[in-house]
Structure formats: C-alpha cells, structure tokens
Design an enzyme around this catalytic site. Structure first.
Site, short mmCIF file in Angstrom:
data_model
loop_
_atom_site.label_atom_id
_atom_site.label_comp_id
_atom_site.label_asym_id
_atom_site.label_seq_id
_atom_site.Cartn_x
_atom_site.Cartn_y
_atom_site.Cartn_z
N VAL A 1 47.01 55.46 -61.04
CA VAL A 1 48.41 55.65 -61.55
C VAL A 1 49.26 56.61 -60.78
CG1 VAL A 1 50.02 56.12 -63.60
CG2 VAL A 1 47.63 55.26 -63.99
N CYS A 2 50.45 55.98 -60.11
CA CYS A 2 51.10 57.06 -59.08
C CYS A 2 51.46 58.14 -59.86
CB CYS A 2 52.19 56.61 -58.49
SG CYS A 2 53.41 57.56 -57.60
N ILE A 3 51.21 59.33 -59.49
CA ILE A 3 51.28 60.78 -60.10
C ILE A 3 53.08 60.89 -60.25
CG2 ILE A 3 50.88 62.11 -58.15
CD1 ILE A 3 49.73 64.02 -60.02
N ALA B 1 54.60 58.60 -62.54
CA ALA B 1 54.20 58.89 -64.06
C ALA B 1 54.70 60.19 -64.61
CB ALA B 1 52.76 59.15 -63.99
#
Lengths: 129, 118
Positions: A77-79, A82
């Site tokens: 998940v792209c930080i 997110a």
C-alpha cells in the site's frame, strides 16, 4: 509463463477495479503465471482499511487477505497515499499518535516498490476506477 | 537501468488528487534513473494551462509540480493533440511535444512500463 506487476487504483465501493484485479491475479496464478506484487495507489489504498463485514455483503478487504494468505503475494500500500486517507499501520499510528486503521495482511511502503515490481516484471497491469 | 517508463495522466488537476499523485509516481520512477516520459491525454491536458492556482481548494498547484519535472530529468513530455484541441488548450505552462494518434501508438508501444492514471 509471465511475471505481472499489478496496480489497483480504485477503491472498493466506488469502482470495479479491485475485484477485477483480484480475479485477474487469481486466474493468472492458477494458470502458472507469477504476480510480483499488488500495489495499491490513489483511492485504491482504501482496500486496506479495517472494516466490518455486514450481513450478506462481501468484505473486499477480507477477499484480499485471503488472496495474500493463499498465494503469499505481497499486498503493498503506498504509504503517502495511505497516510493522507487515514490508513495507519502500527508504526505510523505510533508516529502520528493515532490508532491503527490498516487491516492485517497489507504492508505500507513507498511508491518505489511499484516501480521496482514493474521493472522486474514482464507486464505491468493497472486497474483503473 | 535501461527499462523505460511512460506515465499517462488523463484526469484534470483540481477535481481530484489523481493527477498530483500520478506525478509523484513519475518523479519517483525518474529518481530510480528510469528513462521517464509523461503524456497528458483527455482532460489531463487541463493540467498544462498556465496560471492556475489551487489556493483554497486543498489541492496542489499543477505548475509547481510540473516545474519539478526538469529537476528530476524528465525531458520528454507529450500532449495528445486532439485532446488539446478538444479542450482548447493553446498555452502550456511547460514545453510539450504534440502527439497525433500515430505518434501516440508508437510512443506507448516503445515503453517497457506504462502507468495509467485517471
């Protein structure tokens, strides 16, 4: 046999993107292909939110969790995408003084992980909302 | 690194965060030393209009991000010619190469990686 990098750009309730991605990934793997990684970007990161299962409704997050535990494929998940949408793992929740909101089975990482998966794959497939 | 990368942006700048996040992905790819090309298509060409400000809209101002492309070594920026005509975009905030449908076909098929965003 080919190696695929998969990007999911749509959220679970606004689009068909995640379920199409999930079905593609499952089918590709059962046909002997390899999935380098599933990367969630844009509103696609909302697939990683902790959520309740309501009666008679599918739980999109659980479907991904089952896929990951069945196959061992990493759900990245792209930080940055997110954090601004309120999705925190244990470490980020501690850092920002808030509560964990990301479901188990997903991993927060930089967008470089998508580039890395794409570089090491034969094909990159993006599932748009 | 020899693999090449193309990002296609087809969403307008202010109605969602999509084009801003797409540019972030592109800049990261460029930072990996991947030869990187950017294509504005459909409503994405609206990102190119000069003197837009996102002040008060809780978005990023497109010209600020687009200005960073050169710093990251992104030299090839294309705009779909028919989209530019359809949306009436004539002035652009950065230099772009106009691509007709034949060029678009060649451009896309020449890439190792294509990231689409909308």
């Amino acid at each position: 046999m080919a190696r695929f990098a998969i990007a999911v750009h749509g959220g679970p309730y606004e689009s068909q993107a995640p379920i199409s991605a999930l079905r593609f990934a499952t089918t590709a793997m059962s046909a002997g292909h390899e999935i380098a990684r599933v990367f969630f970007y844009h509103d696609g990161v909302l697939n990683a939110l902790m959520r309740e299962t309501l009666q008679d409704e599918a739980n999109p997050t659980s479907l991904w969790q089952k896929f990951a535990s069945d196959t061992g494929v990493e759900l990245t998940v792209c930080i940055a995408a997110a954090l601004k949408r309120g999705i925190f793992d244990e470490r980020e929740a501690k850092r920002y003084g808030t509560q964990i909101s990301m479901a188990d089975g997903f991993v927060l990482a930089g967008v470089g992980q998508m580039v890395d998966a794409a570089i090491t794959s034969d094909r990159t497939i993006t599932f748009l909302p | 690194m020899t693999a090449s990368c193309l990002s296609i942006i087809s969403s307008p700048p202010l109605s969602s965060a999509n084009s801003a996040e797409a540019l972030e992905l592109l800049l990261v790819a460029a930072a990996f030393d991947v030869p990187t090309t950017l294509l504005f298509s459909g409503a994405g060409v609206l990102n190119l209009i000069p003197e837009q400000s996102a002040d008060g809209l809780a978005r990023k101002t497109p010209s600020k991000q687009l200005g960073a492309l050169k710093l990251y070594g992104v030299e090839s920026v294309y705009a779909c010619k028919s989209s530019m005509q359809r949306y009436g975009v004539t002035d652009t905030v950065i230099d772009v190469l106009m691509a007709d449908s034949e060029m678009l076909k060649t451009l896309i098929s020449a890439q190792d990686m294509v990231f689409s965003h909308r």
